[in-house]
Design an enzyme around this catalytic site. Structure first.
Site, PDB file in Angstrom:
ATOM      1  N   HIS A   1      -0.664   0.771 -10.207  1.00 25.54           N
ATOM      2  CA  HIS A   1      -1.427  -0.015  -9.466  1.00 25.54           C
ATOM      3  C   HIS A   1      -1.953  -1.104 -10.241  1.00 25.54           C
ATOM      4  CE1 HIS A   1      -3.451   0.096  -5.232  1.00 25.54           C
ATOM      5  NE2 HIS A   1      -3.262  -1.145  -5.812  1.00 25.54           N
TER       6      HIS A   1
ATOM      7  N   GLU B   1      -2.336   8.555  -5.213  1.00 26.92           N
ATOM      8  CA  GLU B   1      -2.522   8.077  -6.347  1.00 26.92           C
ATOM      9  C   GLU B   1      -3.760   8.516  -7.218  1.00 26.92           C
ATOM     10  OE1 GLU B   1      -3.126   3.711  -6.128  1.00 26.92           O
ATOM     11  OE2 GLU B   1      -1.102   3.384  -5.157  1.00 26.92           O
TER      12      GLU B   1
ATOM     13  N   ARG C   1       0.745  -1.136  -0.099  1.00 30.89           N
ATOM     14  CA  ARG C   1       0.070   0.091  -0.150  1.00 30.89           C
ATOM     15  C   ARG C   1       1.025   1.319   0.022  1.00 30.89           C
ATOM     16  NH1 ARG C   1      -3.282  -2.952  -1.555  1.00 30.89           N
ATOM     17  NH2 ARG C   1      -5.450  -3.348  -0.869  1.00 30.89           N
TER      18      ARG C   1
END
Length: 314
Positions: free
Chosen positions: A274, A255, A226
């Site tokens: 991601h 993000e 994470r």
């Protein structure tokens, strides 16, 4: 037993669920679901924020199975207080995440992160420092489904493995397991540090200046956990100061990674959006977890796979 699925199940998947006795299955798109769809539901497959208030107020809901591994978007304190069972899709994306993690390591040792840039510039160019992963040591911080599989693949490539987690309980394919309290003391021994930690209060910003300074200058940092577990400013500083050899980041904070981040221009950094968890096989594996849990729930009144520990947040 009323089951509400927010996953668009295939005909075959519906038949598998409906073949379990006493199941009343309803399938609704997460974009179209309403709080009223939760009326009388005992089992919810996957999550939508549209249902947040209804879930907290529901008098029938007893179990939620989410597709993804992360559960931080759910109202965990409220669910815990209501005694709702929560299970996740941990492990469904393990194979693809592990393959991408191996790709990062192989790209670094074979200098392919640089080769890709040369190709864009139409340059036929050799770089210094071509190496191998063979006999290198990898430290996996956060040994769960994914961490264990990383270790298995790493061992197949002739690597040494050190695992780090709260418990020093041994795990298969991990040569040595150490507790989190020993992380800073041992991190200088390895060639690759893989962050597979979940997003919790305890892991927030755990990879900071102190840890990067403690790493070997020849080591690479890989984050497939994470983004919030890493202090991004400290990472940029470590890379600028050559305190570490490079970094591969599938997750960042925030993000998307801002276009003005200096990380984009660093030749020793690999950035992916991601996407390590993405695979055409993911939904199928996640469904298999749900199906096994549902069968156990109907037959025995309990689920046994991927039960989330509310106190830990994963």
């Amino acid at each position: 037993m009323k089951v509400l699925s927010l996953v668009n199940l295939t005909k075959k998947q519906r038949e598998k669920i409906e073949s379990i006795s006493n199941i009343d299955l309803q399938v609704v798109s997460p974009k179209q679901v309403t709080p009223e769809d939760l009326d009388g539901v005992e089992v919810l497959y996957d999550w939508s924020n549209t249902l947040k208030d209804a879930v907290v107020k529901s008098e029938t809901l007893n179990w939620i199975q989410v597709v993804r591994a992360g559960v931080d978007a759910l109202p965990l304190p409220e669910l815990n207080n209501k005694g709702v069972i929560l299970t996740n899709g941990s492990g469904a994306n393990a194979i693809n995440i592990v393959e991408q993690t191996l790709a990062y390591m192989l790209m670094f040792v074979r200098r392919m992160n640089l080769t890709a840039r040369h190709q864009d510039a139409r340059e036929w160019k050799h770089d210094e420092g071509y190496d191998e992963v063979y006999n290198k040591t990898v430290m996996i911080v956060g040994v769960g489904h994914i961490g264990t599989l990383i270790a298995k693949y790493a061992k197949a490539l002739g690597m040494k493995t050190i695992g780090v987690r709260h418990s020093d309980k041994p795990a298969e394919y991990i040569d040595e397991m150490i507790p989190m309290s020993e992380l800073s003391n041992r991190i200088n021994e390895v060639h690759f540090v893989i962050n597979a930690l979940p997003d919790t209060d305890e892991t927030l910003g755990i990879f900071n200046k102190d840890l990067f300074d403690a790493m070997s200058k020849k080591a690479y940092y890989i984050n497939i956990g994470r983004g919030k577990t890493t202090n991004m400013d400290d990472l940029v500083e470590a890379l600028n100061d050559e305190a570490i050899a490079g970094a591969a980041l599938d997750v960042t904070t925030p993000e998307p990674l801002p276009s003005d981040s200096p990380l984009w221009d660093m030749k020793n950094v690999i950035i992916t959006p991601h996407d390590a968890g993405a695979s055409v096989h993911y939904e199928e594996r996640a469904f298999d977890i749900f199906k096994r849990n549902l069968k156990s729930y109907v037959e025995n009144g309990e689920v046994v796979e991927n039960v989330v520990n509310y106190s830990l947040g994963y």
